[in-house]
Motif scaffolding. Sequence first.
Motif, PDB file in Angstrom:
ATOM      1  N   PRO A   3      17.715  54.285  23.096  1.00  0.00           N
ATOM      2  CA  PRO A   3      18.635  54.380  24.227  1.00  0.00           C
ATOM      3  C   PRO A   3      19.769  53.355  24.160  1.00  0.00           C
ATOM      4  O   PRO A   3      20.913  53.672  24.496  1.00  0.00           O
ATOM      5  CB  PRO A   3      17.733  54.121  25.429  1.00  0.00           C
ATOM      6  N   GLU A  18      24.100  54.850  38.099  1.00  0.00           N
ATOM      7  CA  GLU A  18      23.482  54.750  39.428  1.00  0.00           C
ATOM      8  C   GLU A  18      22.550  53.557  39.443  1.00  0.00           C
ATOM      9  O   GLU A  18      21.724  53.375  38.556  1.00  0.00           O
ATOM     10  CB  GLU A  18      22.721  56.037  39.797  1.00  0.00           C
ATOM     11  N   LYS A  20      19.608  51.026  41.340  1.00  0.00           N
ATOM     12  CA  LYS A  20      18.353  51.270  42.054  1.00  0.00           C
ATOM     13  C   LYS A  20      18.582  51.372  43.558  1.00  0.00           C
ATOM     14  O   LYS A  20      17.838  52.051  44.260  1.00  0.00           O
ATOM     15  CB  LYS A  20      17.369  50.138  41.740  1.00  0.00           C
ATOM     16  N   MET A  36      20.867  45.750  28.626  1.00  0.00           N
ATOM     17  CA  MET A  36      21.551  46.820  29.353  1.00  0.00           C
ATOM     18  C   MET A  36      22.537  46.277  30.388  1.00  0.00           C
ATOM     19  O   MET A  36      23.009  47.033  31.240  1.00  0.00           O
ATOM     20  CB  MET A  36      20.535  47.767  30.013  1.00  0.00           C
ATOM     21  N   GLY A  63      21.632  44.627  33.967  1.00  0.00           N
ATOM     22  CA  GLY A  63      20.877  45.779  33.465  1.00  0.00           C
ATOM     23  C   GLY A  63      19.683  46.141  34.324  1.00  0.00           C
ATOM     24  O   GLY A  63      19.398  47.320  34.548  1.00  0.00           O
ATOM     25  N   SER A  64      18.999  45.114  34.848  1.00  0.00           N
ATOM     26  CA  SER A  64      17.750  45.379  35.572  1.00  0.00           C
ATOM     27  C   SER A  64      17.981  46.110  36.891  1.00  0.00           C
ATOM     28  O   SER A  64      17.038  46.617  37.487  1.00  0.00           O
ATOM     29  CB  SER A  64      17.017  44.070  35.840  1.00  0.00           C
ATOM     30  N   ILE A  66      19.902  48.775  37.166  1.00  0.00           N
ATOM     31  CA  ILE A  66      20.323  50.155  36.876  1.00  0.00           C
ATOM     32  C   ILE A  66      19.153  51.129  37.012  1.00  0.00           C
ATOM     33  O   ILE A  66      18.035  50.827  36.602  1.00  0.00           O
ATOM     34  CB  ILE A  66      20.905  50.245  35.441  1.00  0.00           C
ATOM     35  N   LYS A  67      19.438  52.296  37.602  1.00  0.00           N
ATOM     36  CA  LYS A  67      18.444  53.375  37.642  1.00  0.00           C
ATOM     37  C   LYS A  67      18.674  54.283  36.435  1.00  0.00           C
ATOM     38  O   LYS A  67      17.782  54.502  35.649  1.00  0.00           O
ATOM     39  CB  LYS A  67      18.597  54.158  38.950  1.00  0.00           C
ATOM     40  N   TYR A  68      19.885  54.826  36.322  1.00  0.00           N
ATOM     41  CA  TYR A  68      20.202  55.613  35.131  1.00  0.00           C
ATOM     42  C   TYR A  68      21.693  55.597  34.855  1.00  0.00           C
ATOM     43  O   TYR A  68      22.495  55.218  35.719  1.00  0.00           O
ATOM     44  CB  TYR A  68      19.706  57.064  35.256  1.00  0.00           C
ATOM     45  N   LEU A  69      22.052  56.014  33.631  1.00  0.00           N
ATOM     46  CA  LEU A  69      23.458  56.140  33.237  1.00  0.00           C
ATOM     47  C   LEU A  69      23.689  57.570  32.800  1.00  0.00           C
ATOM     48  O   LEU A  69      22.874  58.143  32.074  1.00  0.00           O
ATOM     49  CB  LEU A  69      23.780  55.209  32.065  1.00  0.00           C
ATOM     50  N   ARG A  70      24.797  58.136  33.243  1.00  0.00           N
ATOM     51  CA  ARG A  70      25.169  59.494  32.832  1.00  0.00           C
ATOM     52  C   ARG A  70      26.350  59.367  31.905  1.00  0.00           C
ATOM     53  O   ARG A  70      27.377  58.809  32.298  1.00  0.00           O
ATOM     54  CB  ARG A  70      25.558  60.277  34.081  1.00  0.00           C
ATOM     55  N   ILE A  71      26.219  59.828  30.671  1.00  0.00           N
ATOM     56  CA  ILE A  71      27.291  59.642  29.694  1.00  0.00           C
ATOM     57  C   ILE A  71      27.751  60.977  29.131  1.00  0.00           C
ATOM     58  O   ILE A  71      27.018  61.961  29.219  1.00  0.00           O
ATOM     59  CB  ILE A  71      26.854  58.663  28.576  1.00  0.00           C
TER      60      ILE A  71
END
Lengths: 130, 96
Positions: A3, A18, A20, A36, A63-64, A66-71
Amino acid sequence: MLPLSLLRTAQNHPMLVELKNGETYNGHLVSCDNWMNINLREVICTSRDGDKFWRMPECYIRGSTIKYLRIPDEVIDMVKEETAVKNRGRDNKGAKSQRGRPATRGNFGGRGGKTGNIGGRNLNPKPKQK
Amino acid sequence: MSTGLDVFVNHTVSIITSDGRNFIGTLKGFDQTINIILDESHERVYSTTTGVEQVMLGLHIIRGDNVAIIGLIDEELDNRLNLANIKAEPLNSVVH
């Protein structure tokens, strides 16, 4: 594929992050690290409920959080190229060192043991080596 | 040692995150913290009034912290589902 390699490849691409807490950050990825943590440029932050917006020229996200990244979809195809180039480099190095190794190993007599020490002394009289 | 997740790579998986959302997509990779690459993904939004709504999303990196469950999807069985007729209560988020 890792990832974080994908994330590194996504540098200079737009993305949605997005957190948390539900806030989203839209912007271009400037840089990222092994934790991250990321740097975004030209950011639009959207509140959890999607009713409030903030624009900012840049931001740094831990980084901690973050929930997710959309790329963008096409980024995944660019990673493949990168790893292929890296592997090619590794193969070349491997071939080279293998060619050199057997002779050197033989002369120094490997690690430890009586024979090894004797061999090492005879062929390598540098005092530093002891 | 394998984490057991490597057998899922390049297969369709369902991921339930700790906020109670359900993502479906192709697992393209993962690391030791269970960060996940999900390709061609969509979210399934469950409701008790209308059928399951599918939201197309695309390429995702999901951070391991938020991953609760990863399940292998039987694609043949999944294709037979009529999601529009499935009504269900949405999941709550994980209580820590």
